[in-house]
Write a protein that holds these residues in place. Structure first.
Motif, PDB file in Angstrom:
ATOM      1  N   TYR A 171      41.475  40.856  48.427  1.00 20.02           N
ATOM      2  CA  TYR A 171      41.387  41.729  47.148  1.00 20.02           C
ATOM      3  C   TYR A 171      42.526  42.736  47.004  1.00 20.02           C
ATOM      4  CZ  TYR A 171      36.599  40.312  48.287  1.00 20.02           C
ATOM      5  OH  TYR A 171      35.424  39.594  48.290  1.00 20.02           O
ATOM      6  N   VAL A 211      39.897  46.878  45.225  1.00 22.69           N
ATOM      7  CA  VAL A 211      39.037  46.530  44.450  1.00 22.69           C
ATOM      8  C   VAL A 211      38.370  45.371  44.678  1.00 22.69           C
ATOM      9  CG1 VAL A 211      38.539  46.040  42.189  1.00 22.69           C
ATOM     10  CG2 VAL A 211      40.296  47.863  42.883  1.00 22.69           C
ATOM     11  N   LYS A 212      37.085  45.320  44.705  1.00 25.23           N
ATOM     12  CA  LYS A 212      36.201  44.097  45.162  1.00 25.23           C
ATOM     13  C   LYS A 212      34.991  44.119  43.732  1.00 25.23           C
ATOM     14  CE  LYS A 212      33.310  41.907  48.303  1.00 25.23           C
ATOM     15  NZ  LYS A 212      32.050  41.493  47.578  1.00 25.23           N
ATOM     16  N   ASP A 213      35.164  42.972  43.073  1.00 31.10           N
ATOM     17  CA  ASP A 213      34.258  42.874  41.966  1.00 31.10           C
ATOM     18  C   ASP A 213      34.655  43.864  41.073  1.00 31.10           C
ATOM     19  OD1 ASP A 213      33.107  40.390  43.007  1.00 31.10           O
ATOM     20  OD2 ASP A 213      31.663  41.599  44.438  1.00 31.10           O
ATOM     21  N   ASN A 214      33.652  44.773  40.640  1.00 29.96           N
ATOM     22  CA  ASN A 214      33.855  45.995  39.801  1.00 29.96           C
ATOM     23  C   ASN A 214      33.589  47.185  40.433  1.00 29.96           C
ATOM     24  OD1 ASN A 214      34.049  44.341  37.495  1.00 29.96           O
ATOM     25  ND2 ASN A 214      31.624  44.395  37.243  1.00 29.96           N
ATOM     26  N   SER A 215      33.933  47.311  41.849  1.00 27.51           N
ATOM     27  CA  SER A 215      34.086  48.269  42.703  1.00 27.51           C
ATOM     28  C   SER A 215      35.354  48.730  43.393  1.00 27.51           C
ATOM     29  CB  SER A 215      32.744  48.441  43.796  1.00 27.51           C
ATOM     30  OG  SER A 215      31.566  48.203  43.237  1.00 27.51           O
ATOM     31  N   LEU A 216      35.387  50.072  43.344  1.00 27.31           N
ATOM     32  CA  LEU A 216      36.605  50.606  44.108  1.00 27.31           C
ATOM     33  C   LEU A 216      36.256  51.171  45.287  1.00 27.31           C
ATOM     34  CD1 LEU A 216      39.726  51.503  44.370  1.00 27.31           C
ATOM     35  CD2 LEU A 216      39.040  53.679  43.021  1.00 27.31           C
TER      36      LEU A 216
END
Length: 66
Positions: free
Chosen positions: A13, A37-42
């Motif tokens: 990521y 950042v993974k998917d829509n998360s920090l």
């Protein structure tokens, strides 16, 4: 004060790692942080007052499970 930073990846990521010099009550501490950042998360992994090797060991212990 930012001592250093670099961009790269963490577990595949996008990631950025930084080292900061933090001063409090006349003492100086090293703060190490990894943001990714993974998917829509920090996510942030951070330590303060530890050695860089301890931070690296801590970061390497993280895994995502399905």
């Amino acid at each position: 004060m930012v001592d250093s930073n670099n961009d790269g990846d963490f577990l595949g990521y996008p990631a950025a790692e930084g080292t900061f010099d933090v001063r409090s009550r006349g003492e100086s501490y090293s703060l190490y942080a990894l943001n990714f950042v993974k998917d829509n998360s920090l996510y942030t992994i951070m330590t303060i007052g530890t050695d860089k090797s301890d931070f690296d060991d801590f970061v390497s212990s993280f895994k995502f499970t399905n």
